[in-house]
Design an enzyme around this catalytic site. Structure first.
Site, PDB file in Angstrom:
ATOM      1  N   CYS A  73       0.872  -1.179   0.000  1.00 34.83           N
ATOM      2  CA  CYS A  73       0.000   0.000   0.000  1.00 34.83           C
ATOM      3  C   CYS A  73       0.900   1.217   0.000  1.00 34.83           C
ATOM      4  O   CYS A  73       1.556   1.518   1.008  1.00 34.83           O
ATOM      5  CB  CYS A  73      -0.925   0.002   1.214  1.00 34.83           C
ATOM      6  SG  CYS A  73      -1.914   1.520   1.340  1.00 34.83           S
ATOM      7  N   ASN A 183      -7.384  -4.730  -8.658  1.00 33.02           N
ATOM      8  CA  ASN A 183      -7.701  -3.313  -8.629  1.00 33.02           C
ATOM      9  C   ASN A 183      -8.029  -2.882 -10.057  1.00 33.02           C
ATOM     10  O   ASN A 183      -7.456  -3.411 -11.019  1.00 33.02           O
ATOM     11  CB  ASN A 183      -6.508  -2.503  -8.115  1.00 33.02           C
ATOM     12  CG  ASN A 183      -6.156  -2.834  -6.686  1.00 33.02           C
ATOM     13  OD1 ASN A 183      -6.902  -2.549  -5.766  1.00 33.02           O
ATOM     14  ND2 ASN A 183      -5.001  -3.461  -6.489  1.00 33.02           N
TER      15      ASN A 183
END
Length: 267
Positions: A73, A183
């Site tokens: 992340c 994603n």
């Protein structure tokens, strides 16, 4: 039992940091899911748990709000780096994640940059369900795929305003082509150094921003020959900078801000 936390954001991408250095790690999938609930918990796009590490300043473990783990992340990594650099009075720090060792630097002006590592461009690493060219996937819209430690699928569109992210995001996220889901990015190229990006995040839904998604989108644009090696990425929540020379690590840069800190009484 109480649990201390700090909530931060980077261009609207909100994350929670729980520092457990010198302590046990109480976070499980169920705990992450409870903490990520925006009505009954703290709420976040990602949770970063900071742990002791022998070969770096800290090891960072990440969770999605649905309780699923993830390996990287970019926003939360920069938030942890900012915190640890302030603590040590330094301008750089090395963190370990499942992505490997990540070098973070405080730039002039206060932005935090992180070398997110090299993108993985082969179909096995994304991963995809079968062998194919990741530069042109056999899906309507011919998106590009890569991995930044998590899977990314990028569509390039002429007019971002007509794209219903809430409709198309979950369809692509769960497409059988992506055995670990993905994603999803929708990109409008403004010019060779500037894109507009909207995001559907695996395990999280529509996001104001996402560091790794910004990286994945720029990598896809550079591979397509649409972008130069340094790009300003304008998300719903703000703008970050991504740089990639086509072969080395992807550098993500931008500011992070503290929102609040506190304790959770029950988790």
């Amino acid at each position: 039992m109480t649990l201390s936390f700090v909530k931060m954001h980077a261009h609207g991408d909100d994350f929670v940091i729980i520092d457990r250095r010198g302590q046990t790690d109480p976070i499980t999938s169920a705990v992450a899911r409870r903490l990520g609930d925006r009505n009954r918990g703290i709420g976040f796009n990602q949770l970063a748990v900071v742990l002791d590490c022998e070969d770096a300043a800290a090891r960072v473990v990440f969770w999605n709000p649905d309780g699923s783990p993830l390996d990287t992340c970019g926003s939360a990594t920069r938030g942890v780096a900012d915190t640890l650099m302030r603590e040590a009075g330094s301008s750089s720090v090395v963190l370990r994640s499942n992505r490997g060792l990540l070098t973070c630097v405080r730039e002039e002006g206060g932005a935090i940059s992180v070398d997110m590592g090299k993108p993985s461009l082969d179909w096995q690493s994304v991963p995809l369900a079968e062998a194919m060219d990741t530069l042109n996937l056999p899906i309507a819209g011919s998106p590009v795929a890569c991995s930044m430690g998590n899977p990314h699928c990028t569509f390039f569109v002429d007019d971002l305003s007509v794209i219903d992210v809430a409709e198309w995001g979950p369809r692509i996220e769960t497409d059988p082509l992506f055995p670990k889901k993905t994603n999803v990015h929708f990109v409008q190229v403004i010019d060779r150094s500037h894109i507009r990006l909207r995001i559907w995040e695996r395990g999280g839904g529509i996001a104001q921003g996402s560091g790794s998604c910004c990286c994945g989108a720029v990598v896809g644009g550079i591979r397509r020959g649409l972008l130069d090696e340094r790009v300003q990425v304008q998300c719903d929540g703000g703008t970050v900078s991504v740089q990639w020379d086509g072969s080395g690590g992807v550098i993500l840069s931008g500011r992070v801000e503290t929102v609040l800190q506190g304790t959770v009484a029950q988790y």
